[in-house]
Design a protein around this motif. Structure first.
Motif, PDB file in Angstrom:
ATOM      1  N   PRO A   1       0.839  -1.219  -0.129  1.00 23.26           N
ATOM      2  CA  PRO A   1      -0.234   0.164   0.077  1.00 23.26           C
ATOM      3  C   PRO A   1       0.688   1.124  -0.198  1.00 23.26           C
ATOM      4  O   PRO A   1       0.487   2.247  -0.741  1.00 23.26           O
ATOM      5  CB  PRO A   1      -0.898  -0.128   1.417  1.00 23.26           C
ATOM      6  N   LYS A   2       1.996   1.358   0.849  1.00 23.85           N
ATOM      7  CA  LYS A   2       2.773   2.362   0.687  1.00 23.85           C
ATOM      8  C   LYS A   2       3.406   2.912  -0.398  1.00 23.85           C
ATOM      9  O   LYS A   2       3.569   3.754  -1.009  1.00 23.85           O
ATOM     10  CB  LYS A   2       3.860   2.221   1.944  1.00 23.85           C
ATOM     11  N   ARG A   3       3.716   1.501  -1.219  1.00 21.17           N
ATOM     12  CA  ARG A   3       4.687   1.747  -2.526  1.00 21.17           C
ATOM     13  C   ARG A   3       3.529   2.288  -3.457  1.00 21.17           C
ATOM     14  O   ARG A   3       3.924   3.302  -4.140  1.00 21.17           O
ATOM     15  CB  ARG A   3       5.007   0.270  -2.821  1.00 21.17           C
ATOM     16  N   ARG A   4       2.513   1.761  -3.739  1.00 27.90           N
ATOM     17  CA  ARG A   4       1.349   2.340  -4.361  1.00 27.90           C
ATOM     18  C   ARG A   4       1.165   3.795  -4.212  1.00 27.90           C
ATOM     19  O   ARG A   4       0.892   4.486  -5.334  1.00 27.90           O
ATOM     20  CB  ARG A   4       0.172   1.218  -4.228  1.00 27.90           C
ATOM     21  N   GLN A   5       0.979   3.977  -3.075  1.00 26.52           N
ATOM     22  CA  GLN A   5       0.665   5.454  -2.846  1.00 26.52           C
ATOM     23  C   GLN A   5       1.682   6.145  -3.381  1.00 26.52           C
ATOM     24  O   GLN A   5       1.620   7.330  -3.784  1.00 26.52           O
ATOM     25  CB  GLN A   5       0.608   5.639  -1.098  1.00 26.52           C
ATOM     26  N   GLN A   6       2.975   6.007  -2.990  1.00 27.20           N
ATOM     27  CA  GLN A   6       4.295   6.628  -3.520  1.00 27.20           C
ATOM     28  C   GLN A   6       4.076   6.988  -4.914  1.00 27.20           C
ATOM     29  O   GLN A   6       4.279   8.088  -5.430  1.00 27.20           O
ATOM     30  CB  GLN A   6       5.362   6.010  -3.105  1.00 27.20           C
ATOM     31  N   LEU A   7       3.728   5.839  -5.751  1.00 27.76           N
ATOM     32  CA  LEU A   7       3.798   5.908  -7.038  1.00 27.76           C
ATOM     33  C   LEU A   7       2.735   6.833  -7.682  1.00 27.76           C
ATOM     34  O   LEU A   7       2.916   7.549  -8.601  1.00 27.76           O
ATOM     35  CB  LEU A   7       3.790   4.704  -7.689  1.00 27.76           C
ATOM     36  N   LEU A   8       1.590   6.706  -7.020  1.00 25.07           N
ATOM     37  CA  LEU A   8       0.418   7.597  -7.585  1.00 25.07           C
ATOM     38  C   LEU A   8       0.842   9.206  -7.083  1.00 25.07           C
ATOM     39  O   LEU A   8       0.249   9.651  -8.068  1.00 25.07           O
ATOM     40  CB  LEU A   8      -0.900   6.983  -6.659  1.00 25.07           C
ATOM     41  N   GLU A   9       1.410   9.228  -5.951  1.00 22.60           N
ATOM     42  CA  GLU A   9       1.480  10.632  -5.636  1.00 22.60           C
ATOM     43  C   GLU A   9       2.762  11.245  -6.399  1.00 22.60           C
ATOM     44  O   GLU A   9       2.581  12.398  -7.244  1.00 22.60           O
ATOM     45  CB  GLU A   9       2.298  10.762  -4.232  1.00 22.60           C
ATOM     46  N   ALA A  10       3.746  10.279  -7.053  1.00 23.71           N
ATOM     47  CA  ALA A  10       4.853  10.676  -8.008  1.00 23.71           C
ATOM     48  C   ALA A  10       4.271  10.971  -9.217  1.00 23.71           C
ATOM     49  O   ALA A  10       4.330  12.024  -9.962  1.00 23.71           O
ATOM     50  CB  ALA A  10       5.631   9.612  -8.070  1.00 23.71           C
ATOM     51  N   ALA A  11       3.314  10.328  -9.657  1.00 19.69           N
ATOM     52  CA  ALA A  11       2.722  10.274 -10.976  1.00 19.69           C
ATOM     53  C   ALA A  11       1.811  11.561 -10.861  1.00 19.69           C
ATOM     54  O   ALA A  11       1.919  12.151 -11.911  1.00 19.69           O
ATOM     55  CB  ALA A  11       1.822   9.203 -11.294  1.00 19.69           C
ATOM     56  N   PHE A  12       1.144  11.860  -9.941  1.00 17.88           N
ATOM     57  CA  PHE A  12       0.189  13.026  -9.783  1.00 17.88           C
ATOM     58  C   PHE A  12       1.463  14.535 -10.099  1.00 17.88           C
ATOM     59  O   PHE A  12       1.075  15.328 -10.626  1.00 17.88           O
ATOM     60  CB  PHE A  12      -0.283  13.184  -8.437  1.00 17.88           C
ATOM     61  N   ASP A  13       2.332  14.413  -9.448  1.00 11.71           N
ATOM     62  CA  ASP A  13       3.398  15.514  -9.316  1.00 11.71           C
ATOM     63  C   ASP A  13       4.152  15.561 -10.651  1.00 11.71           C
ATOM     64  O   ASP A  13       4.041  16.783 -11.050  1.00 11.71           O
ATOM     65  CB  ASP A  13       4.447  15.129  -8.326  1.00 11.71           C
ATOM     66  N   CYS A  14       4.098  14.613 -11.454  1.00 11.07           N
ATOM     67  CA  CYS A  14       4.653  14.479 -12.847  1.00 11.07           C
ATOM     68  C   CYS A  14       3.634  15.262 -13.663  1.00 11.07           C
ATOM     69  O   CYS A  14       4.029  15.987 -14.546  1.00 11.07           O
ATOM     70  CB  CYS A  14       4.991  13.152 -13.335  1.00 11.07           C
ATOM     71  N   ILE A  15       2.329  14.821 -13.595  1.00  8.15           N
ATOM     72  CA  ILE A  15       1.435  15.340 -14.429  1.00  8.15           C
ATOM     73  C   ILE A  15       1.233  16.858 -14.038  1.00  8.15           C
ATOM     74  O   ILE A  15       1.110  17.822 -15.041  1.00  8.15           O
ATOM     75  CB  ILE A  15      -0.090  14.965 -14.185  1.00  8.15           C
ATOM     76  N   ALA A  16       1.257  17.442 -12.644  1.00  6.09           N
ATOM     77  CA  ALA A  16       1.301  18.543 -12.506  1.00  6.09           C
ATOM     78  C   ALA A  16       2.427  19.469 -12.954  1.00  6.09           C
ATOM     79  O   ALA A  16       2.155  20.750 -13.460  1.00  6.09           O
ATOM     80  CB  ALA A  16       1.144  18.624 -10.980  1.00  6.09           C
ATOM     81  N   GLN A  17       3.681  18.975 -12.982  1.00  3.58           N
ATOM     82  CA  GLN A  17       4.664  19.695 -13.699  1.00  3.58           C
ATOM     83  C   GLN A  17       4.941  19.685 -14.990  1.00  3.58           C
ATOM     84  O   GLN A  17       5.195  20.562 -15.760  1.00  3.58           O
ATOM     85  CB  GLN A  17       5.951  19.013 -13.104  1.00  3.58           C
ATOM     86  N   LYS A  18       4.511  18.604 -15.877  1.00  5.73           N
ATOM     87  CA  LYS A  18       4.832  18.537 -17.105  1.00  5.73           C
ATOM     88  C   LYS A  18       3.480  18.174 -18.131  1.00  5.73           C
ATOM     89  O   LYS A  18       3.731  18.146 -19.182  1.00  5.73           O
ATOM     90  CB  LYS A  18       5.668  17.219 -17.228  1.00  5.73           C
ATOM     91  N   GLY A  19       2.558  17.995 -17.296  1.00  8.28           N
ATOM     92  CA  GLY A  19       1.402  17.595 -18.177  1.00  8.28           C
ATOM     93  C   GLY A  19       0.916  16.217 -18.581  1.00  8.28           C
ATOM     94  O   GLY A  19       2.043  15.422 -18.226  1.00  8.28           O
ATOM     95  N   TYR A  20      -0.153  15.828 -18.906  1.00  9.04           N
ATOM     96  CA  TYR A  20      -0.599  14.645 -19.181  1.00  9.04           C
ATOM     97  C   TYR A  20       0.113  13.866 -20.360  1.00  9.04           C
ATOM     98  O   TYR A  20       0.115  14.442 -21.331  1.00  9.04           O
ATOM     99  CB  TYR A  20      -2.264  14.619 -19.420  1.00  9.04           C
TER     100      TYR A  20
END
Length: 200
Positions: A8-27
């Motif tokens: 669960p922790k790893r999945r959460q880390q990856l989802l948060e990291a992907a969210f940050d990538c979208i916010a910074q670089k776009g979909y």
């Protein structure tokens, strides 16, 4: 394979990291390696939790819409009266829009893909539908208790949701253009004045 209990922790880390990538670089403008680097995990571990980048993106959107649902519903459930619950819809949504986390920026990125991707379309349409259903229930309760006048519940709920989401997107695009708290107050006054049984 990750240790038991770590998933669960790893999945959460990856989802948060992907969210940050979208916010910074776009979909779509980032790689899985960038997600892994931001999460400080190996790229290979992503495929243990997600089949591909597409599934990861869908899970980010699902998490995003659920978090907005939870925030708005929590605010609405805390309010004791139908007018208070109408205010709560604006309050919860605009709270998400004004937070430092670029919530609506990422949501807008996903919405831009909705006409091209059925899964994204279904999830974003579901968010709007849940907003409308919540608003309809509040309106129906207000009418039943004589607080709100008889009205087109479906039409008014659609208008309220459009106002909430539209203003949130405007604020995300240019937060210097207006004061969100002032606009929120105007919205609430306009809607509640229209809904009031005394205005029938």
């Amino acid at each position: 394979m990750p240790k038991r209990g770590v998933a669960p922790k790893r999945r959460q880390q990856l989802l948060e990291a992907a969210f940050d990538c979208i916010a910074q670089k776009g979909y779509g403008n980032f790689s899985l390696k960038e997600v892994a680097d931001k999460a400080t995990l190996s790229k290979g571990i992503i495929h243990y939790y997600f089949k591909n980048k597409g599934e990861l993106l869908i899970m980010v959107l699902d998490r995003l819409t659920n978090s907005l649902d939870n925030l708005v519903n929590e605010k609405a459930n805390q309010a004791r009266t139908p007018p208070g619950r109408i205010r709560a819809i604006f309050d919860g949504s605009f709270e998400a829009a004004s937070e430092k986390e670029p919530f609506f920026q990422v949501l807008l990125d996903f919405c831009s893909q909705a006409t091209k991707n059925k899964e994204i379309k279904d999830i974003t349409a579901g968010l709007y539908a849940r907003y409308r259903r919540l608003t309809q229930r509040i309106l129906e309760d207000g009418i039943q208790h004589g607080v709100f006048k008889e009205l087109d519940v479906q039409g008014v709920s659609t208008a309220i949701v459009g106002m909430v989401i539209g203003i949130s997107f405007q604020y995300m695009l240019d937060e210097e253009a207006f004061s969100l708290p002032k606009v929120q107050k105007i919205c609430e006054e306009l809607i509640l004045s229209y809904l009031s049984a005394d205005s029938a």
